[in-house]
Write a protein that holds these residues in place. Structure first.
Motif, PDB file in Angstrom:
ATOM      1  N   ASP A 163     -20.125 147.985  33.463  1.00 46.00           N
ATOM      2  CA  ASP A 163     -19.452 147.913  34.755  1.00 46.00           C
ATOM      3  C   ASP A 163     -18.432 149.053  34.768  1.00 46.00           C
ATOM      4  OD1 ASP A 163     -17.739 147.380  36.901  1.00 46.00           O
ATOM      5  OD2 ASP A 163     -17.961 145.210  36.689  1.00 46.00           O
ATOM      6  N   ARG A 164     -18.890 150.202  35.248  1.00 43.48           N
ATOM      7  CA  ARG A 164     -18.084 151.428  35.201  1.00 43.48           C
ATOM      8  C   ARG A 164     -16.735 151.260  35.885  1.00 43.48           C
ATOM      9  NH1 ARG A 164     -19.592 157.514  37.188  1.00 43.48           N
ATOM     10  NH2 ARG A 164     -17.794 157.823  38.524  1.00 43.48           N
ATOM     11  N   ASN A 165     -16.740 150.682  37.066  1.00 39.97           N
ATOM     12  CA  ASN A 165     -15.480 150.544  37.803  1.00 39.97           C
ATOM     13  C   ASN A 165     -14.481 149.674  37.046  1.00 39.97           C
ATOM     14  OD1 ASN A 165     -16.427 152.161  39.873  1.00 39.97           O
ATOM     15  ND2 ASN A 165     -17.161 150.432  41.093  1.00 39.97           N
ATOM     16  N   ARG A 166     -14.994 148.598  36.433  1.00 36.55           N
ATOM     17  CA  ARG A 166     -14.093 147.718  35.702  1.00 36.55           C
ATOM     18  C   ARG A 166     -13.539 148.429  34.463  1.00 36.55           C
ATOM     19  NH1 ARG A 166     -16.064 143.371  37.153  1.00 36.55           N
ATOM     20  NH2 ARG A 166     -14.417 141.933  37.780  1.00 36.55           N
ATOM     21  N   ASP A 197     -22.760 158.173  30.532  1.00 41.03           N
ATOM     22  CA  ASP A 197     -22.322 158.853  31.754  1.00 41.03           C
ATOM     23  C   ASP A 197     -21.262 159.900  31.404  1.00 41.03           C
ATOM     24  OD1 ASP A 197     -21.634 159.590  34.315  1.00 41.03           O
ATOM     25  OD2 ASP A 197     -20.723 157.665  34.860  1.00 41.03           O
ATOM     26  N   PRO A 198     -21.665 160.985  30.763  1.00 36.51           N
ATOM     27  CA  PRO A 198     -20.670 161.987  30.356  1.00 36.51           C
ATOM     28  C   PRO A 198     -19.907 162.593  31.518  1.00 36.51           C
ATOM     29  CG  PRO A 198     -22.913 162.822  30.084  1.00 36.51           C
ATOM     30  CD  PRO A 198     -23.030 161.358  30.354  1.00 36.51           C
ATOM     31  N   PHE A 204     -13.234 161.147  35.111  1.00 38.64           N
ATOM     32  CA  PHE A 204     -12.150 160.183  35.009  1.00 38.64           C
ATOM     33  C   PHE A 204     -10.971 160.772  34.239  1.00 38.64           C
ATOM     34  CE2 PHE A 204      -9.916 156.818  32.695  1.00 38.64           C
ATOM     35  CZ  PHE A 204      -9.540 155.991  33.743  1.00 38.64           C
ATOM     36  N   VAL A 205     -11.252 161.386  33.112  1.00 44.26           N
ATOM     37  CA  VAL A 205     -10.183 161.981  32.314  1.00 44.26           C
ATOM     38  C   VAL A 205      -9.476 163.087  33.097  1.00 44.26           C
ATOM     39  CG1 VAL A 205      -9.712 163.370  30.258  1.00 44.26           C
ATOM     40  CG2 VAL A 205     -11.233 161.379  30.103  1.00 44.26           C
TER      41      VAL A 205
END
Length: 224
Positions: A163-166, A197-198, A204-205
């Protein structure tokens, strides 16, 4: 855990105690726990010996085993409990979450917490998605930091089911935390997800300057 099995565990582990190994093992864990001095490879062999011919446990029996082992002084008994929970993680339901809460917040250190996070809590949440709400609660402000680390790490083995968003929400919410284990946990979780998901992790970083240098370094370790 039956009395007979607990007695067998203590007999087998006690006979294998090595004081010469116990001292450096205790020092490695910053003198937080007593040790029998049984290193991981022989300990797992002894665990198989203890459990040989034991019937498949119920969820309640696994909980009793864990609580009994947490009540013993030497750290190897807590490792035994973790090994049992990991081995039988598929038997566990949300009914075990209060137990896991207690194990994570009692005699807490990275060794047991990390074993439970991705190998026990993670499978429960994946099998019972409603438990995502529990992970949300474990990352609320003011929560025990070992629960926070567990929630951040529980998806380590989810890969494309993450769950990417979480995950990103948890990392963002705790980015400013100064605790080493939270910063390291954020980086570790992002690094594992980067295998799936590189581009997402790098984005995000790049868009979250509040991440600690440690988290960033860990997150990008395999991205070049």
């Amino acid at each position: 855990m039956t009395t007979a099995l607990l007695e067998r565990l203590q007999s087998v582990f006690g006979a294998a105690a090595d004081p010469g190994q116990a001292a450096p093992m205790r020092a490695y864990m910053r003198d937080r726990f007593a040790f029998l001095g049984i290193t991981s490879v022989p300990r797992r062999a002894l665990t198989r010996d203890v459990l040989r011919d034991a019937p498949r446990p119920t969820e309640a029996e696994l909980a009793a085993t864990a609580r009994a082992c947490w009540g013993l002084a030497e750290r190897e008994y807590q490792y035994f409990a973790c090994d049992c929970l990991v081995k039988h993680a598929r038997l566990l339901t949300p009914a075990s979450m209060p137990l896991l809460h207690d194990l994570i917040t009692t005699k807490s250190w990275w060794d047991t917490v990390d074993a439970l996070a991705s190998n026990v809590v993670g499978p429960i949440v994946r099998a019972f998605p409603a438990e995502r709400a529990t992970m949300d609660a474990w990352t609320a402000p003011g929560t025990d930091l070992w629960l926070v680390r567990t929630a951040i790490l529980h998806q380590l083995k989810y890969r494309d089911q993450t769950d990417r968003n979480r995950l990103f929400d948890y990392c963002e919410a705790w980015a400013g935390e100064r605790d080493f284990f939270i910063r390291k946990g954020i980086g570790w979780a992002l690094r594992e997800y980067a295998k799936t998901d590189p581009a997402g992790v790098r984005s995000f970083v790049d868009t979250h300057p509040g991440l600690s240098p440690l988290s960033v370094r860990e997150a990008l370790k395999n991205l070049g």
